[in-house]
Design an enzyme around this catalytic site. Structure first.
Site, PDB file in Angstrom:
ATOM      1  N   ASP A  10       0.809  -1.206   0.000  1.00 18.95           N
ATOM      2  CA  ASP A  10       0.000   0.000   0.000  1.00 18.95           C
ATOM      3  C   ASP A  10       0.849   1.266   0.000  1.00 18.95           C
ATOM      4  O   ASP A  10       1.788   1.387   0.796  1.00 18.95           O
ATOM      5  CB  ASP A  10      -0.890  -0.011   1.246  1.00 18.95           C
ATOM      6  CG  ASP A  10      -1.830   1.164   1.299  1.00 18.95           C
ATOM      7  OD1 ASP A  10      -2.790   1.172   0.512  1.00 18.95           O
ATOM      8  OD2 ASP A  10      -1.596   2.082   2.103  1.00 18.95           O
ATOM      9  N   GLU A  67       1.553  -0.650  -4.966  1.00 19.81           N
ATOM     10  CA  GLU A  67       0.584   0.386  -5.317  1.00 19.81           C
ATOM     11  C   GLU A  67       1.409   1.639  -5.559  1.00 19.81           C
ATOM     12  O   GLU A  67       2.214   2.018  -4.716  1.00 19.81           O
ATOM     13  CB  GLU A  67      -0.418   0.635  -4.187  1.00 19.81           C
ATOM     14  CG  GLU A  67      -1.569   1.513  -4.654  1.00 19.81           C
ATOM     15  CD  GLU A  67      -2.244   2.323  -3.560  1.00 19.81           C
ATOM     16  OE1 GLU A  67      -3.365   2.783  -3.789  1.00 19.81           O
ATOM     17  OE2 GLU A  67      -1.646   2.532  -2.488  1.00 19.81           O
ATOM     18  N   HIS A  92     -11.153  -0.850  -4.448  1.00 22.53           N
ATOM     19  CA  HIS A  92     -11.878  -0.315  -3.289  1.00 22.53           C
ATOM     20  C   HIS A  92     -11.723   1.194  -3.139  1.00 22.53           C
ATOM     21  O   HIS A  92     -12.355   1.775  -2.271  1.00 22.53           O
ATOM     22  CB  HIS A  92     -11.364  -1.023  -2.037  1.00 22.53           C
ATOM     23  CG  HIS A  92      -9.922  -0.714  -1.782  1.00 22.53           C
ATOM     24  ND1 HIS A  92      -8.913  -1.177  -2.617  1.00 22.53           N
ATOM     25  CD2 HIS A  92      -9.315   0.047  -0.846  1.00 22.53           C
ATOM     26  CE1 HIS A  92      -7.755  -0.701  -2.183  1.00 22.53           C
ATOM     27  NE2 HIS A  92      -7.971   0.035  -1.112  1.00 22.53           N
ATOM     28  N   ASP A  93     -10.862   1.822  -3.926  1.00 24.55           N
ATOM     29  CA  ASP A  93     -10.687   3.279  -3.864  1.00 24.55           C
ATOM     30  C   ASP A  93     -11.402   3.982  -5.008  1.00 24.55           C
ATOM     31  O   ASP A  93     -11.250   5.193  -5.184  1.00 24.55           O
ATOM     32  CB  ASP A  93      -9.197   3.646  -3.952  1.00 24.55           C
ATOM     33  CG  ASP A  93      -8.419   3.229  -2.721  1.00 24.55           C
ATOM     34  OD1 ASP A  93      -9.027   3.122  -1.637  1.00 24.55           O
ATOM     35  OD2 ASP A  93      -7.195   3.021  -2.849  1.00 24.55           O
TER      36      ASP A  93
HETATM   37  O1  TEU Z   1      -4.375   4.330  -1.303  1.00 27.55           O
HETATM   38  C1  TEU Z   1      -3.298   5.192  -1.552  1.00 27.55           C
HETATM   39  C2  TEU Z   1      -3.657   6.411  -2.231  1.00 27.55           C
HETATM   40  O2  TEU Z   1      -2.834   7.034  -2.870  1.00 27.55           O
HETATM   41  C3  TEU Z   1      -5.029   6.956  -1.978  1.00 27.55           C
HETATM   42  O3  TEU Z   1      -4.874   8.266  -1.571  1.00 27.55           O
HETATM   43  C4  TEU Z   1      -5.881   6.909  -3.147  1.00 27.55           C
HETATM   44  O4  TEU Z   1      -5.334   7.779  -4.078  1.00 27.55           O
HETATM   45  C5  TEU Z   1      -7.245   7.382  -2.782  1.00 27.55           C
HETATM   46  O5  TEU Z   1      -7.850   6.440  -1.957  1.00 27.55           O
HETATM   47  C6  TEU Z   1      -8.087   7.553  -3.994  1.00 27.55           C
HETATM   48  O6  TEU Z   1      -9.278   8.171  -3.661  1.00 27.55           O
HETATM   49  C7  TEU Z   1      -4.159   3.348  -0.352  1.00 27.55           C
HETATM   50  C8  TEU Z   1      -5.374   2.471  -0.140  1.00 27.55           C
HETATM   51  O7  TEU Z   1      -5.704   1.800  -1.317  1.00 27.55           O
HETATM   52  C9  TEU Z   1      -6.505   3.297   0.396  1.00 27.55           C
HETATM   53  O8  TEU Z   1      -7.670   2.539   0.569  1.00 27.55           O
HETATM   54  C10 TEU Z   1      -6.067   3.895   1.709  1.00 27.55           C
HETATM   55  O9  TEU Z   1      -7.065   4.764   2.181  1.00 27.55           O
HETATM   56  C11 TEU Z   1      -4.746   4.639   1.585  1.00 27.55           C
HETATM   57  O10 TEU Z   1      -3.758   3.888   0.889  1.00 27.55           O
HETATM   58  C12 TEU Z   1      -4.182   4.923   2.948  1.00 27.55           C
HETATM   59  O11 TEU Z   1      -3.655   3.757   3.511  1.00 27.55           O
END
Ligand code: TEU
Ligand code: CA
Length: 581
Positions: free
Chosen positions: A214, A273, A348-349
């Protein structure tokens, strides 16, 4: 599955066969997948009870989002104990059982690992914030009060957009790129790194087959803390922030050290990621000779169509097909012969794949889902399927802020409200882009709460579950679910669809994404209409004579004046088998 199925390659050293290149990944969002005990939250036992569904797709790797101990401020992306399972999710024994069962079905399982930051409830941080003399103080990044105010950094989930939070007991600010409940770890401290490597080994030794790492591009910070101009570090979410934060001076040194100390000793797959990474930087991560990680999930594709410098605001009119073609072609070109890519259209984002890239109205929902899956499963990259997409789930489009559970949506709402911004416009944007759209409970059947839970779900179920659910799709041979299964089988039976070269066709066509996959005398031509209109494929569209149509989401193909006519969201794959070339 450690032995790759295919032995032929394109002849490039970087295209050497590997099991994870041939794999299809299925992402399970545990909280929303299946609840086994009626508390309204999905859990490990729930996943175990649905492994048949996952295996029936023909996927190879199951990726589960974080299930570690966590106060759940960000649904598990705020870990308070790296070696414990969140009690709501189950026990370590449940996880071990899941690992065994996944392996028994011939699949692999990877976990999500969050090591850019911890929860503020992690024992390290609870100690760290007590005093500057505490041995754990140096596990995090601090700015002491005697130096005045810290230079601006973004806190993506902070109501004021600020990335430093003041802590009285130490008379200093701590750094948090996400919310103040997610303090960033200080990777400069070798003890922190050793602790984290040990955590990785702990799970690998338990039988986990790899990790999705992550926000890993953010781990290295320039600790001279230079002033960064607001034009580079916009308060806005998707300005150039990512490019700055992902360029920490020691990032690649850390990734190589992690490889040396952990990955090298296991047959594990590593997926970074990679927010903020551009195509031309990709090989710095995935060139096998550099020994860093196996694959990166970039954001350029998924962010196409969002307004730059704004928080997840879609451009009027959405994305452009030409832009999409350029991004994916650039990534393929950059990795060609050296590294290996990934492709995902939702997670999920993100909003639901169909609502984002296709059409979620009844008329085109299934057609566009099938077209998008054809794209996902015929590119030269490891495809990631997000749970629910295979049954055609779509955005829920909440109209009240209270319906959202996501820290991101809630905090940004506060930020906009606090600064006198347009909250109504924000609520509209969130209907398209909000993360909770992709997190509503999985729709298993038409029973109460879509068969997800016996209790009350933690997030509302999409009211369309009566029509759209796994059971209904199972019974309908023309469903998205059956189409996806067939496509996965097809990808596995045709090596050119995995390793074959990718060649963009019709680069100037505004609506059709066309490309060719070639390898070992085999050729597959993919034609995708990304619009809800009939479009014509010009005469130079190279549908070869004697080719066999192996994918079509309509029952026939139309022709007019010697041109192919693609129906709305039509997807065609035409194979010119080795014998006929
Ligand atoms: O996401 C990393 C990230 O860069 C996020 O800011 C992403 O761009 C954003 O969710 C988009 O709307 C990871 C995970 O996938 C996310 O679920 C977490 O909230 C985040 O890290 C913090 O750990
Ligand atoms: Ca539960």
């Amino acid at each position: 599955m450690n032995t790759p199925r295919h032995t032929d390659t394109t002849g490039c050293a970087g295209d050497a066969v590997a099991w994870w290149k041939e794999a299809v990944v299925y992402q399970v969002y545990p909280r929303s997948f299946k609840d086994s005990n009626g508390d309204g939250i999905g859990d490990l036992k729930g996943i175990i009870s649905k492994l048949d569904h996952i295996a029936s797709l023909g996927v190879d790797i199951v990726w589960i989002n974080p299930v570690y101990a966590s106060p759940d401020r960000d649904n598990g992306y705020d870990i308070s104990d790296y070696r414990a399972i969140q009690p709501r999710m189950g026990t370590v024994e449940d996880l071990q059982l899941l690992i065994r069962k996944v392996h028994k079905k011939g699949m692999k399982i990877i976990m999500d690992m969050v090591i850019n930051h911890t929860s503020d409830d992690h024992a390290w941080f609870r100690e760290a914030r007590r005093s500057r003399d505490n041995p754990f103080y140096s596990y995090y990044h601090w700015w002491p009060a005697e130096k005045g105010k810290p230079p601006h950094r973004c806190g993506f989930f902070d109501p004021a957009g600020k990335g430093w939070h003041y802590n009285k007991a130490t008379r200093s600010w701590f750094l948090h790129y996400f919310s103040k409940h997610q303090p960033d770890l200080n990777w400069e401290n070798p003890e922190v790194r050793e602790q984290l490597y040990d955590v990785l080994r702990y799970w690998l030794n338990m039988g986990i087959d790899g990790f999705r790492l992550d926000a890993i591009t953010f781990i290295s910070k320039d600790t001279r803390w230079p002033y960064v101009t607001p034009t580079i570090l916009k308060d806005g979410y998707y300005g150039d922030w990512g490019h700055y934060y992902a360029k920490g001076p020691r990032l690649h040194e850390y990734l190589r050290e992690m490889h040396e100390k952990v990955w090298r000793h296991y047959d594990a797959v590593t997926i970074a990621e990679a927010p903020g990474i551009k195509a031309e930087e990709a090989n710095l991560f995935v060139d096998p000779e550099r020994k860093e990680v196996d694959m990166v999930c970039h954001f350029e594709g998924i962010m196409a169509g969002y307004m730059p410098g704004e928080f997840k605001k879609m451009q009027p009119g959405g994305y452009s097909v030409k832009e999409l073609k350029k991004i994916y072609s650039d990534w393929d070109g950059a990795l060609n012969c050296r590294g290996w890519g990934t492709i995902y259209l939702g997670n999920h984002d993100q909003p639901r794949m169909i609502s984002h890239w296709g059409h979620d109205g009844a008329e085109y929902r299934d057609l566009s889902a099938k077209m998008l899956f054809t794209f996902l499963l015929t590119m030269r990259a490891t495809p990631f399927i997000y749970n629910g997409d295979e049954i055609g789930m779509v955005n829920i489009r909440f109209d009240q802020i209270e319906d959202y559970q996501d820290i991101e949506t809630r905090q940004v709402y506060q930020r906009i409200k606090g600064s006198g911004g347009d909250v109504n416009a924000f609520m509209k944007d969130q209907q398209l882009a909000g993360r909770d759209n992709g997190r509503t409970p999985f729709q298993w059947n038409k029973r109460a709460y879509a068969g997800f839970t016996r209790g009350k779900p933690w997030l509302k179920v999409h009211p369309n579950y009566i029509q759209i659910n796994a059971a209904a799709q199972e019974n309908d041979p023309s469903s998205v679910l059956h189409f996806v299964r067939d496509l996965i089988r097809l990808r596995k039976s045709i090596p050119a669809l995995v390793y074959g070269k990718y060649e963009l066709l019709l680069p100037e066509h505004p609506d059709v994404y066309a490309y060719c996959r070639k390898g070992n005398g085999d050729r597959c031509i993919v034609l995708l209409n990304f619009t809800s209109r009939d479009v014509s494929c010009p005469s130079d569209c190279p549908i070869p004579v004697g080719g066999e149509i192996i994918v079509n989401n309509y029952s026939g193909i139309r022709e007019r004046d010697g041109h192919w006519l693609l129906r709305p969201y039509q997807a065609l794959v035409c194979r010119v088998a080795p014998a006929s070339t």
